[in-house]
Scaffold this motif. Structure first.
Motif, PDB file in Angstrom:
ATOM      1  N   ALA A   1     -52.923 -72.903 -26.528  1.00 57.01           N
ATOM      2  CA  ALA A   1     -52.194 -72.394 -27.683  1.00 57.01           C
ATOM      3  C   ALA A   1     -50.718 -72.354 -27.306  1.00 57.01           C
ATOM      4  CB  ALA A   1     -52.675 -71.007 -28.080  1.00 57.01           C
ATOM      5  N   TYR A   2     -49.875 -72.866 -28.178  1.00 58.88           N
ATOM      6  CA  TYR A   2     -48.438 -72.866 -27.946  1.00 58.88           C
ATOM      7  C   TYR A   2     -47.798 -71.817 -28.839  1.00 58.88           C
ATOM      8  CZ  TYR A   2     -43.627 -74.411 -27.599  1.00 58.88           C
ATOM      9  OH  TYR A   2     -42.271 -74.442 -27.388  1.00 58.88           O
ATOM     10  N   VAL A   3     -47.103 -70.864 -28.244  1.00 58.38           N
ATOM     11  CA  VAL A   3     -46.390 -69.848 -29.008  1.00 58.38           C
ATOM     12  C   VAL A   3     -45.029 -70.440 -29.358  1.00 58.38           C
ATOM     13  CG1 VAL A   3     -45.471 -67.503 -29.064  1.00 58.38           C
ATOM     14  CG2 VAL A   3     -47.608 -67.977 -27.826  1.00 58.38           C
ATOM     15  N   ALA A   4     -44.896 -70.890 -30.601  1.00 61.21           N
ATOM     16  CA  ALA A   4     -43.670 -71.536 -31.043  1.00 61.21           C
ATOM     17  C   ALA A   4     -42.563 -70.518 -31.330  1.00 61.21           C
ATOM     18  CB  ALA A   4     -43.937 -72.381 -32.279  1.00 61.21           C
ATOM     19  N   GLU A   5     -42.929 -69.353 -31.850  1.00 55.62           N
ATOM     20  CA  GLU A   5     -41.946 -68.300 -32.142  1.00 55.62           C
ATOM     21  C   GLU A   5     -42.590 -66.940 -31.973  1.00 55.62           C
ATOM     22  OE1 GLU A   5     -40.402 -68.931 -36.116  1.00 55.62           O
ATOM     23  OE2 GLU A   5     -39.155 -70.608 -35.440  1.00 55.62           O
ATOM     24  N   LEU A   6     -41.843 -66.037 -31.380  1.00 57.32           N
ATOM     25  CA  LEU A   6     -42.213 -64.621 -31.332  1.00 57.32           C
ATOM     26  C   LEU A   6     -40.926 -63.876 -31.607  1.00 57.32           C
ATOM     27  CD1 LEU A   6     -44.592 -62.785 -29.019  1.00 57.32           C
ATOM     28  CD2 LEU A   6     -42.386 -61.778 -29.520  1.00 57.32           C
ATOM     29  N   ALA A   7     -40.909 -63.086 -32.674  1.00 55.40           N
ATOM     30  CA  ALA A   7     -39.673 -62.412 -33.073  1.00 55.40           C
ATOM     31  C   ALA A   7     -39.971 -61.025 -33.608  1.00 55.40           C
ATOM     32  CB  ALA A   7     -38.967 -63.237 -34.151  1.00 55.40           C
ATOM     33  N   VAL A   8     -39.054 -60.118 -33.326  1.00 58.65           N
ATOM     34  CA  VAL A   8     -39.099 -58.752 -33.851  1.00 58.65           C
ATOM     35  C   VAL A   8     -37.766 -58.515 -34.543  1.00 58.65           C
ATOM     36  CG1 VAL A   8     -39.228 -56.302 -33.244  1.00 58.65           C
ATOM     37  CG2 VAL A   8     -40.692 -57.958 -32.058  1.00 58.65           C
ATOM     38  N   ALA A   9     -37.801 -57.867 -35.691  1.00 56.99           N
ATOM     39  CA  ALA A   9     -36.577 -57.568 -36.440  1.00 56.99           C
ATOM     40  C   ALA A   9     -35.577 -56.881 -35.522  1.00 56.99           C
ATOM     41  CB  ALA A   9     -36.906 -56.687 -37.639  1.00 56.99           C
TER      42      ALA A   9
END
Length: 140
Positions: free
Chosen positions: A61-69
């Motif tokens: 699995a490739y985590v393309a984006e992980l973001a928190v406001a």
């Protein structure tokens, strides 16, 4: 609470994406909400405050984006989201998780180091602005 994204989350996810990421991938978010790829959100009751977008390619699995406001960063939401995501991927039978990070972003690198990711490859000129990246890998 960590849950799958819903179409109603799209505008909030776009706002988080544009505010929190230096190299967002809007086109991928377009298709990911209805999956695959898969989007998991951290929702504290008033809508998403963070998300993780993964591209499945079993057994990886490739985590393309992980973001928190931005206003919610530093409060453990990213850790909660990544921890739940890793558990979900493990349960779904994935064996490895990969992602890329900027080589010079010590804060991000430290975050992923804390989850057992290791540098697997250097990615010169990986980002649109010419910045170098590093491929990070973690076995599940």
């Amino acid at each position: 609470m960590i849950r799958p994204a819903r179409p109603a989350d799209e505008s909030r996810l776009r706002a988080i994406q544009s505010a929190a990421l230096s190299d967002p991938w809007p086109e991928l978010l377009n298709v990911a909400i209805d999956g695959p790829p898969h989007v998991f959100v951290c929702d504290e009751g008033e809508g998403p405050i963070g998300y993780a977008l993964t591209v499945p390619d079993r057994p990886v699995a490739y985590v393309a984006e992980l973001a928190v406001a931005p206003g919610m960063q530093g409060q453990g939401y990213g850790s909660e989201l990544l921890d739940a995501l890793l558990g979900e991927l493990r349960e779904r039978g994935f064996e490895t998780v990969r992602l890329t990070a900027r080589t010079d972003d010590a804060r991000v690198r430290s975050f992923y180091d804390g989850f057992g990711f290791r540098a697997a490859d250097e990615l010169p000129d990986h980002y649109d602005d010419g910045g170098d990246g590093v491929l990070l890998v973690r076995d599940l």
